[in-house]
Scaffold this motif. Structure first.
Motif, mmCIF file in Angstrom:
data_model
loop_
_atom_site.group_PDB
_atom_site.id
_atom_site.type_symbol
_atom_site.label_atom_id
_atom_site.label_comp_id
_atom_site.label_asym_id
_atom_site.label_seq_id
_atom_site.Cartn_x
_atom_site.Cartn_y
_atom_site.Cartn_z
ATOM 1 N N VAL A 59 -127.989 52.300 -64.877
ATOM 2 C CA VAL A 59 -128.032 53.710 -64.186
ATOM 3 C C VAL A 59 -128.110 53.664 -62.595
ATOM 4 O O VAL A 59 -128.739 52.733 -62.264
ATOM 5 C CB VAL A 59 -129.163 54.640 -64.845
ATOM 6 C CG1 VAL A 59 -129.164 55.962 -64.046
ATOM 7 C CG2 VAL A 59 -128.944 55.215 -66.217
ATOM 8 N N SER A 60 -127.220 54.231 -62.114
ATOM 9 C CA SER A 60 -127.113 54.151 -60.390
ATOM 10 C C SER A 60 -127.963 55.393 -60.095
ATOM 11 O O SER A 60 -128.060 56.573 -60.637
ATOM 12 C CB SER A 60 -125.659 54.455 -60.123
ATOM 13 O OG SER A 60 -125.826 54.926 -58.716
ATOM 14 N N VAL A 61 -128.831 54.924 -59.039
ATOM 15 C CA VAL A 61 -129.778 56.056 -58.644
ATOM 16 C C VAL A 61 -129.424 56.657 -57.171
ATOM 17 O O VAL A 61 -129.347 55.451 -56.235
ATOM 18 C CB VAL A 61 -131.553 55.510 -58.647
ATOM 19 C CG1 VAL A 61 -132.334 56.695 -58.141
ATOM 20 C CG2 VAL A 61 -131.733 55.148 -59.988
ATOM 21 N N ARG A 62 -129.124 58.019 -56.804
ATOM 22 C CA ARG A 62 -128.815 58.379 -55.789
ATOM 23 C C ARG A 62 -130.061 59.283 -55.054
ATOM 24 O O ARG A 62 -130.265 60.154 -55.848
ATOM 25 C CB ARG A 62 -127.592 59.130 -55.631
ATOM 26 C CG ARG A 62 -127.019 59.788 -54.423
ATOM 27 C CD ARG A 62 -125.544 60.359 -54.907
ATOM 28 N NE ARG A 62 -125.599 61.462 -54.020
ATOM 29 C CZ ARG A 62 -124.354 62.341 -54.533
ATOM 30 N NH1 ARG A 62 -123.763 62.074 -55.529
ATOM 31 N NH2 ARG A 62 -124.256 63.606 -53.605
ATOM 32 N N VAL A 63 -130.871 58.206 -54.230
ATOM 33 C CA VAL A 63 -131.819 59.063 -53.593
ATOM 34 C C VAL A 63 -131.601 59.962 -52.496
ATOM 35 O O VAL A 63 -131.215 59.359 -51.476
ATOM 36 C CB VAL A 63 -133.014 57.950 -53.237
ATOM 37 C CG1 VAL A 63 -134.295 58.767 -52.579
ATOM 38 C CG2 VAL A 63 -133.393 57.300 -54.404
ATOM 39 N N GLU A 64 -131.955 61.123 -52.336
ATOM 40 C CA GLU A 64 -131.783 62.208 -51.257
ATOM 41 C C GLU A 64 -133.034 62.535 -50.591
ATOM 42 O O GLU A 64 -133.800 63.095 -51.286
ATOM 43 C CB GLU A 64 -130.852 63.224 -51.594
ATOM 44 C CG GLU A 64 -129.364 62.855 -51.759
ATOM 45 C CD GLU A 64 -128.510 64.244 -51.819
ATOM 46 O OE1 GLU A 64 -128.902 65.187 -51.151
ATOM 47 O OE2 GLU A 64 -127.457 64.031 -52.183
ATOM 48 N N ARG A 65 -133.289 62.124 -49.484
ATOM 49 C CA ARG A 65 -134.573 62.930 -48.791
ATOM 50 C C ARG A 65 -134.521 63.900 -48.028
ATOM 51 O O ARG A 65 -133.422 64.488 -47.649
ATOM 52 C CB ARG A 65 -134.831 61.694 -47.721
ATOM 53 C CG ARG A 65 -134.920 60.183 -47.952
ATOM 54 C CD ARG A 65 -136.548 59.677 -48.510
ATOM 55 N NE ARG A 65 -136.396 58.554 -49.289
ATOM 56 C CZ ARG A 65 -137.256 58.262 -50.028
ATOM 57 N NH1 ARG A 65 -138.682 58.900 -49.586
ATOM 58 N NH2 ARG A 65 -137.399 57.116 -50.602
ATOM 59 N N ALA A 66 -135.503 64.807 -48.631
ATOM 60 C CA ALA A 66 -135.519 66.111 -48.057
ATOM 61 C C ALA A 66 -136.959 66.533 -47.497
ATOM 62 O O ALA A 66 -137.156 67.623 -47.585
ATOM 63 C CB ALA A 66 -134.993 67.046 -49.255
ATOM 64 N N HIS A 67 -137.599 65.660 -46.582
ATOM 65 C CA HIS A 67 -138.823 66.021 -46.350
ATOM 66 C C HIS A 67 -138.839 67.031 -45.318
ATOM 67 O O HIS A 67 -137.990 66.962 -44.383
ATOM 68 C CB HIS A 67 -139.365 64.502 -45.794
ATOM 69 C CG HIS A 67 -140.903 64.804 -45.121
ATOM 70 N ND1 HIS A 67 -141.740 65.475 -45.961
ATOM 71 C CD2 HIS A 67 -141.315 64.661 -43.868
ATOM 72 C CE1 HIS A 67 -143.003 65.374 -45.102
ATOM 73 N NE2 HIS A 67 -142.620 64.992 -43.960
ATOM 74 N N GLY A 68 -139.688 67.842 -45.503
ATOM 75 C CA GLY A 68 -139.640 68.837 -44.429
ATOM 76 C C GLY A 68 -138.730 70.151 -44.818
ATOM 77 O O GLY A 68 -138.636 71.282 -44.016
ATOM 78 N N ALA A 69 -138.019 70.262 -45.842
ATOM 79 C CA ALA A 69 -137.024 71.123 -46.158
ATOM 80 C C ALA A 69 -137.695 72.389 -46.786
ATOM 81 O O ALA A 69 -138.873 72.114 -47.213
ATOM 82 C CB ALA A 69 -135.933 70.696 -47.169
ATOM 83 N N SER A 70 -137.106 73.545 -46.572
ATOM 84 C CA SER A 70 -137.692 74.930 -47.058
ATOM 85 C C SER A 70 -137.151 75.116 -48.471
ATOM 86 O O SER A 70 -136.658 74.100 -49.128
ATOM 87 C CB SER A 70 -137.490 76.018 -46.408
ATOM 88 O OG SER A 70 -136.133 76.315 -46.678
ATOM 89 N N GLY A 71 -138.041 75.792 -48.987
ATOM 90 C CA GLY A 71 -137.738 76.107 -50.485
ATOM 91 C C GLY A 71 -136.260 76.185 -50.855
ATOM 92 O O GLY A 71 -135.470 76.002 -51.626
ATOM 93 N N ALA A 72 -135.452 77.251 -49.892
ATOM 94 C CA ALA A 72 -134.153 77.546 -49.967
ATOM 95 C C ALA A 72 -133.323 76.373 -49.740
ATOM 96 O O ALA A 72 -132.356 76.186 -50.350
ATOM 97 C CB ALA A 72 -134.173 78.420 -48.803
#
Ligand code: NAP
Length: 277
Positions: A59-72
Motif C-alpha cells: 500500500v502506498s501512503v500519502r502523508v499530508e501535514r496540516a498542523h495549525g489548520a482550522s476545523g474548516a
C-alpha cells in the motif's frame, strides 16, 4: 490456570500476507491518504508504523501535514482527498486542534474510503447491519476472536468502554456475531458483577490495572485493548498481571490488539481499492 498468551503479531503477519496477496492482483497500487493535523510525537510514531506495515502489504501512503489548520480547513482537505481518484483510503489522525471534533471533520471522509470507520455514517451503517468499515481497533478485537476460534454465538461478552472508536463499534460487531453483549463505562455501578459472568471480556478504557483477577471468570478470553504508557517508556494494557492466573487466554500489551489493528487498517485500504467504482 495460566492464561495462554494470544500472539497478535502472528495474526498480524498472517493478515499482512493475505492483504499483500490480494493487493498484488488489483492492477492498481492501493493508496492511503493520512491527514496529520498535529505535530504530536506519538502521532509521528504512529505514521511511521503505518508506513512500515503498508510497505509490507504493498500500500502506498500519502502523508499530508496540516498542523495549525482550522476545523474548516481540515474538512476541506478531507473532502479533497475523498474526491481524489488515486486515493482509496483516507484517515485523519488525532489529536485535533482544540475545539475541533473528530466526528465533525470525519463526516467529510467518503464512507467508501473511510478505512478507519471515523465518519459517523460508518458507525450508523454498522449499527444498521449495512456494509461499512469499522474502526480498525474494534475490527481487530473481532478478528482476533475469529482467528482464535472463540465461539461468539450465544456467548456472554462484556465490553468495558463505550467510545465511538473502540467500545461501541466492538459491541456492535460482537452483537452481529450473535453474542449477548454488556457494555460498561465509568458510570457502571457494579463493574465486577458485569464482568464476572463474561465468557469474553474486552477492556478498552485506558486505565492500567483496572481489570483485576476478581473481575474475570475462570477460563474466560480477555482482550486487552488498553494502551497506557509507563514511566520507563513502556506500554501496559488495562489488564492486571494477576489475570493470567484466572483467564483461559489473554492478549498481551504490546503484541496483541495493537499489532492486528495496523494490519487491518491496511487490509481495509486494499479492500477499498478492490471495490473502487
Ligand atoms: P476513551 O475515549 O477515553 O474511552 C474510555 C472509555 O472507558 C469510556 O467509555 C469511559 O467511560 C470508560 N471508562 C473510564 N473509566 C472507567 C472505569 N473506571 N470503569 C469502567 N469504564 C471506564 O478511550 P478509547 O479511545 O476508547 O481508548 C481506550 C483504550 O484503548 C485507551 O487505552 C487507548 O489508548 C486504547 N486504544 C488502543 C488502540 C490499539 O490499537 N491498541 C487503538 C485505540 C485505542 P465514559 O464513556 O463513561 O467516560
Amino acid at each position: 490456570m495460566t492464561a495462554r498468551l494470544i500472539d497478535g503479531r502472528a495474526h498480524a503477519a498472517a493478515i499482512i500476507a493475505e492483504a499483500a496477496a490480494m493487493a498484488g492482483t488489483l492492477g492498481v497500487t492501493p493508496t492511503l491518504a493520512v491527514l496529520v493535523p498535529t505535530d504530536d510525537e506519538a502521532t509521528d510514531w504512529y505514521v511511521r508504523n503505518v508506513e512500515r506495515t503498508a510497505a509490507k502489504v504493498g500500500v502506498s501512503v500519502r502523508v499530508e501535514r496540516a498542523h495549525g489548520a482550522s476545523g474548516a480547513e481540515i474538512a476541506i482537505r478531507l473532502d479533497a482527498l475523498s474526491g481524489s481518484e488515486s486515493v482509496h483510503g483516507v484517515i485523519c489522525l488525532t489529536p485535533l486542534p482544540s475545539g475541533v471534533n473528530l466526528a465533525d471533520v470525519a463526516a467529510h471522509i467518503d464512507p467508501a474510503k473511510d478505512v478507519d470507520g471515523a465518519n459517523p455514517t460508518s458507525l450508523g451503517r454498522l449499527a444498521a447491519g449495512l456494509p461499512a468499515y469499522a474502526p480498525a481497533t474494534a475490527a481487530a478485537v473481532l478478528e482476533i476472536l475469529e482467528r482464535e476460534s472463540v465461539p461468539l454465538a450465544g456467548a456472554r461478552v462484556t465490553v468495558i468502554g463505550r467510545s465511538t472508536v473502540v467500545g461501541k463499534p466492538a459491541a456492535l460487531l460482537l452483537l452481529a456475531q450473535h453474542a449477548t453483549v454488556t457494555v460498561c463505562h465509568s458510570r457502571t455501578k457494579d463493574l465486577a458483577e458485569a464482568c464476572r459472568s463474561a465468557d469474553v471480556l474486552v477492556a478498552a478504557v485506558g486505565q492500567a490495572g483496572l481489570v483485576t483477577a476478581d473481575l474475570v471468570k475462570p477460563g474466560a478470553v480477555v482482550i486487552d485493548v488498553g494502551t497506557n504508557p509507563t514511566p520507563g517508556g513502556g506500554l501496559v494494557g488495562d489488564v492486571d498481571a494477576g489475570v493470567t492466573e484466572v483467564a483461559g487466554a489473554l492478549t498481551p500489551v504490546p503484541g496483541g490488539v495493537g499489532s492486528v489493528t495496523t494490519a487491518l487498517l491496511l487490509r481495509h485500504v486494499v479492500t477499498a481499492a478492490s471495490l473502487r467504482g
